[in-house]
Design a protein around this motif. Structure first.
Motif, PDB file in Angstrom:
ATOM      1  N   GLU A  42     -15.918  21.026  21.499  1.00  0.00           N
ATOM      2  CA  GLU A  42     -16.419  19.822  22.158  1.00  0.00           C
ATOM      3  C   GLU A  42     -16.701  18.716  21.147  1.00  0.00           C
ATOM      4  O   GLU A  42     -16.330  17.547  21.349  1.00  0.00           O
ATOM      5  N   SER A  43     -17.342  19.076  20.044  1.00  0.00           N
ATOM      6  CA  SER A  43     -17.668  18.086  19.004  1.00  0.00           C
ATOM      7  C   SER A  43     -16.408  17.503  18.379  1.00  0.00           C
ATOM      8  O   SER A  43     -16.293  16.293  18.176  1.00  0.00           O
ATOM      9  N   LEU A  44     -15.449  18.374  18.077  1.00  0.00           N
ATOM     10  CA  LEU A  44     -14.213  17.910  17.451  1.00  0.00           C
ATOM     11  C   LEU A  44     -13.417  17.038  18.405  1.00  0.00           C
ATOM     12  O   LEU A  44     -12.831  16.029  18.003  1.00  0.00           O
ATOM     13  N   ALA A  45     -13.422  17.406  19.679  1.00  0.00           N
ATOM     14  CA  ALA A  45     -12.714  16.602  20.677  1.00  0.00           C
ATOM     15  C   ALA A  45     -13.319  15.216  20.793  1.00  0.00           C
ATOM     16  O   ALA A  45     -12.612  14.212  20.929  1.00  0.00           O
ATOM     17  N   SER A  46     -14.644  15.144  20.695  1.00  0.00           N
ATOM     18  CA  SER A  46     -15.330  13.860  20.766  1.00  0.00           C
ATOM     19  C   SER A  46     -14.974  12.986  19.560  1.00  0.00           C
ATOM     20  O   SER A  46     -14.723  11.780  19.701  1.00  0.00           O
ATOM     21  N   LEU A 104      -6.047  19.964  12.348  1.00  0.00           N
ATOM     22  CA  LEU A 104      -6.367  20.609  11.073  1.00  0.00           C
ATOM     23  C   LEU A 104      -7.006  19.616  10.105  1.00  0.00           C
ATOM     24  O   LEU A 104      -8.002  19.936   9.435  1.00  0.00           O
ATOM     25  N   LEU A 105      -6.451  18.414  10.039  1.00  0.00           N
ATOM     26  CA  LEU A 105      -6.983  17.382   9.151  1.00  0.00           C
ATOM     27  C   LEU A 105      -8.394  16.988   9.565  1.00  0.00           C
ATOM     28  O   LEU A 105      -9.294  16.857   8.716  1.00  0.00           O
ATOM     29  N   ALA A 106      -8.605  16.817  10.868  1.00  0.00           N
ATOM     30  CA  ALA A 106      -9.937  16.448  11.364  1.00  0.00           C
ATOM     31  C   ALA A 106     -10.954  17.540  11.067  1.00  0.00           C
ATOM     32  O   ALA A 106     -12.103  17.262  10.724  1.00  0.00           O
ATOM     33  N   LEU A 107     -10.517  18.798  11.180  1.00  0.00           N
ATOM     34  CA  LEU A 107     -11.424  19.914  10.913  1.00  0.00           C
ATOM     35  C   LEU A 107     -11.797  19.966   9.427  1.00  0.00           C
ATOM     36  O   LEU A 107     -12.937  20.258   9.069  1.00  0.00           O
ATOM     37  N   LYS A 108     -10.834  19.661   8.565  1.00  0.00           N
ATOM     38  CA  LYS A 108     -11.092  19.659   7.123  1.00  0.00           C
ATOM     39  C   LYS A 108     -12.113  18.593   6.747  1.00  0.00           C
ATOM     40  O   LYS A 108     -12.860  18.734   5.770  1.00  0.00           O
ATOM     41  N   GLU A 109     -12.155  17.515   7.513  1.00  0.00           N
ATOM     42  CA  GLU A 109     -13.058  16.395   7.208  1.00  0.00           C
ATOM     43  C   GLU A 109     -14.495  16.659   7.645  1.00  0.00           C
ATOM     44  O   GLU A 109     -15.399  15.894   7.295  1.00  0.00           O
ATOM     45  N   GLN A 110     -14.707  17.742   8.421  1.00  0.00           N
ATOM     46  CA  GLN A 110     -16.062  18.053   8.883  1.00  0.00           C
ATOM     47  C   GLN A 110     -16.842  18.755   7.779  1.00  0.00           C
ATOM     48  O   GLN A 110     -16.312  19.602   7.060  1.00  0.00           O
ATOM     49  N   LEU A 132       5.785  27.441  17.520  1.00  0.00           N
ATOM     50  CA  LEU A 132       4.536  27.091  18.180  1.00  0.00           C
ATOM     51  C   LEU A 132       4.632  27.461  19.652  1.00  0.00           C
ATOM     52  O   LEU A 132       5.685  27.277  20.273  1.00  0.00           O
ATOM     53  N   PRO A 133       3.557  27.963  20.240  1.00  0.00           N
ATOM     54  CA  PRO A 133       3.581  28.275  21.668  1.00  0.00           C
ATOM     55  C   PRO A 133       3.917  27.038  22.503  1.00  0.00           C
ATOM     56  O   PRO A 133       3.674  25.908  22.076  1.00  0.00           O
ATOM     57  N   LYS A 134       4.488  27.271  23.654  1.00  0.00           N
ATOM     58  CA  LYS A 134       4.879  26.179  24.536  1.00  0.00           C
ATOM     59  C   LYS A 134       3.675  25.293  24.854  1.00  0.00           C
ATOM     60  O   LYS A 134       2.596  25.769  25.165  1.00  0.00           O
ATOM     61  N   GLY A 135       3.880  23.991  24.748  1.00  0.00           N
ATOM     62  CA  GLY A 135       2.817  23.045  25.058  1.00  0.00           C
ATOM     63  C   GLY A 135       2.063  22.552  23.838  1.00  0.00           C
ATOM     64  O   GLY A 135       1.279  21.609  23.932  1.00  0.00           O
ATOM     65  N   LEU A 136       2.295  23.188  22.671  1.00  0.00           N
ATOM     66  CA  LEU A 136       1.637  22.752  21.444  1.00  0.00           C
ATOM     67  C   LEU A 136       2.596  21.916  20.608  1.00  0.00           C
ATOM     68  O   LEU A 136       3.775  22.230  20.497  1.00  0.00           O
ATOM     69  N   SER A 137       2.057  20.865  20.014  1.00  0.00           N
ATOM     70  CA  SER A 137       2.852  19.946  19.200  1.00  0.00           C
ATOM     71  C   SER A 137       2.474  20.090  17.735  1.00  0.00           C
ATOM     72  O   SER A 137       1.290  20.176  17.394  1.00  0.00           O
ATOM     73  N   GLU A 138       3.465  20.119  16.860  1.00  0.00           N
ATOM     74  CA  GLU A 138       3.215  20.237  15.423  1.00  0.00           C
ATOM     75  C   GLU A 138       2.406  19.043  14.914  1.00  0.00           C
ATOM     76  O   GLU A 138       1.510  19.193  14.085  1.00  0.00           O
ATOM     77  N   LYS A 139       2.709  17.852  15.434  1.00  0.00           N
ATOM     78  CA  LYS A 139       1.999  16.645  15.015  1.00  0.00           C
ATOM     79  C   LYS A 139       0.516  16.737  15.371  1.00  0.00           C
ATOM     80  O   LYS A 139      -0.359  16.444  14.541  1.00  0.00           O
ATOM     81  N   THR A 140       0.212  17.147  16.612  1.00  0.00           N
ATOM     82  CA  THR A 140      -1.184  17.266  17.040  1.00  0.00           C
ATOM     83  C   THR A 140      -1.889  18.371  16.274  1.00  0.00           C
ATOM     84  O   THR A 140      -3.066  18.244  15.901  1.00  0.00           O
ATOM     85  N   LEU A 141      -1.170  19.451  16.005  1.00  0.00           N
ATOM     86  CA  LEU A 141      -1.733  20.559  15.242  1.00  0.00           C
ATOM     87  C   LEU A 141      -2.199  20.088  13.866  1.00  0.00           C
ATOM     88  O   LEU A 141      -3.299  20.418  13.412  1.00  0.00           O
ATOM     89  N   LYS A 142      -1.373  19.282  13.201  1.00  0.00           N
ATOM     90  CA  LYS A 142      -1.727  18.769  11.879  1.00  0.00           C
ATOM     91  C   LYS A 142      -2.921  17.824  11.960  1.00  0.00           C
ATOM     92  O   LYS A 142      -3.784  17.819  11.081  1.00  0.00           O
ATOM     93  N   GLN A 143      -2.976  17.017  13.030  1.00  0.00           N
ATOM     94  CA  GLN A 143      -4.094  16.091  13.206  1.00  0.00           C
ATOM     95  C   GLN A 143      -5.412  16.846  13.369  1.00  0.00           C
ATOM     96  O   GLN A 143      -6.437  16.466  12.795  1.00  0.00           O
TER      97      GLN A 143
END
Length: 219
Positions: free
Chosen positions: A175-179, A162-168, A149-160
């Motif tokens: 902006e919407s996903l961040a909210s 991805l999961l949130a995007l799947k639920e949409q 993963l590029p510097k500054g990216l976390s595998e845990k956050t990446l999975k979160q």
């Protein structure tokens, strides 16, 4: 427990790798060496499941150590941990059967993902004498999970994310996903852009009459 042997001539790097290994509960250090000849001898005696091998050693090269392991038919897997990054060397090690290749310096996240992918493969291979095509295909997916993963990216956050995007139910903007997630838009967009580049998700760009285009992300 998965037995690990480390071949590394730099004491500080060795300490770091041992410290990383101790943070992974299913892996156990069974020995280490700073010299290639000593490593080959002990690997033959100890028969570790996995060897973490450096390229640049005082007596033999990591390539010579790897070839010696293969010539002696020692049943062990090898992950390279080295500063050598030229394409020919990397290609040669994969031809000899290295299961992964870590370029120094690297972060714990990369070390962890490499060993966890190996752990899944090891468990699968030791669970049954015969494997289905689906089991073999799964190894590819395991290797993909170990990508850097590029510097500054976390595998845990990446999975979160991805999961949130799947639920949409439909494509969403960063902006919407961040909210939805309660995270900073800039942070979410970085992860989304990485996921697009790695072809795990897709993006649709909608151009308006004025202002910047809108990016809609979806799986």
């Amino acid at each position: 427990m998965i037995k690990v042997y480390i071949v590394e001539d730099d004491p500080m790097v060795l300490d770091v790798n041992i410290g990383f290994l101790k943070r992974l509960p299913l892996f156990q250090l069974c020995g280490s060496a700073a010299l290639g000849a000593e490593a080959v001898k002990e690997i033959q005696e100890l028969k570790p499941d996995l060897v973490l091998l450096d390229m640049f050693l005082p007596d033999l090269s990591g390539m010579e150590v790897m070839k010696s392991i293969r010539e002696r038919n020692i049943p062990t897997d090898v992950i390279m941990i080295t500063a050598a990054r030229d394409a020919q060397t990397i290609h040669d090690f994969f031809r000899l059967g290295a299961v992964d290749y870590l370029v120094k310096p690297f972060r714990f996240d990369r070390f962890k993902s490499a060993l966890e992918a190996y752990e899944k493969m090891w468990n699968k291979l030791n669970a049954s004498p015969n494997l289905k095509q689906e089991d073999i295909d799964e190894f590819k997916q395991m290797q993909g999970q170990a990508e850097y993963l590029p510097k500054g990216l976390s595998e845990k956050t990446l999975k979160q994310i991805l999961l949130a995007l799947k639920e949409q139910n439909e494509p969403v903007t960063s902006e919407s996903l961040a909210s939805v997630m309660g995270m900073a838009r800039v942070t979410v967009r970085r992860y989304l852009e990485y996921l697009v580049q790695s072809k795990k998700i897709r993006v649709h760009i909608q151009y308006g009459s004025v202002g910047r285009p809108s990016h809609y992300y979806f799986i």
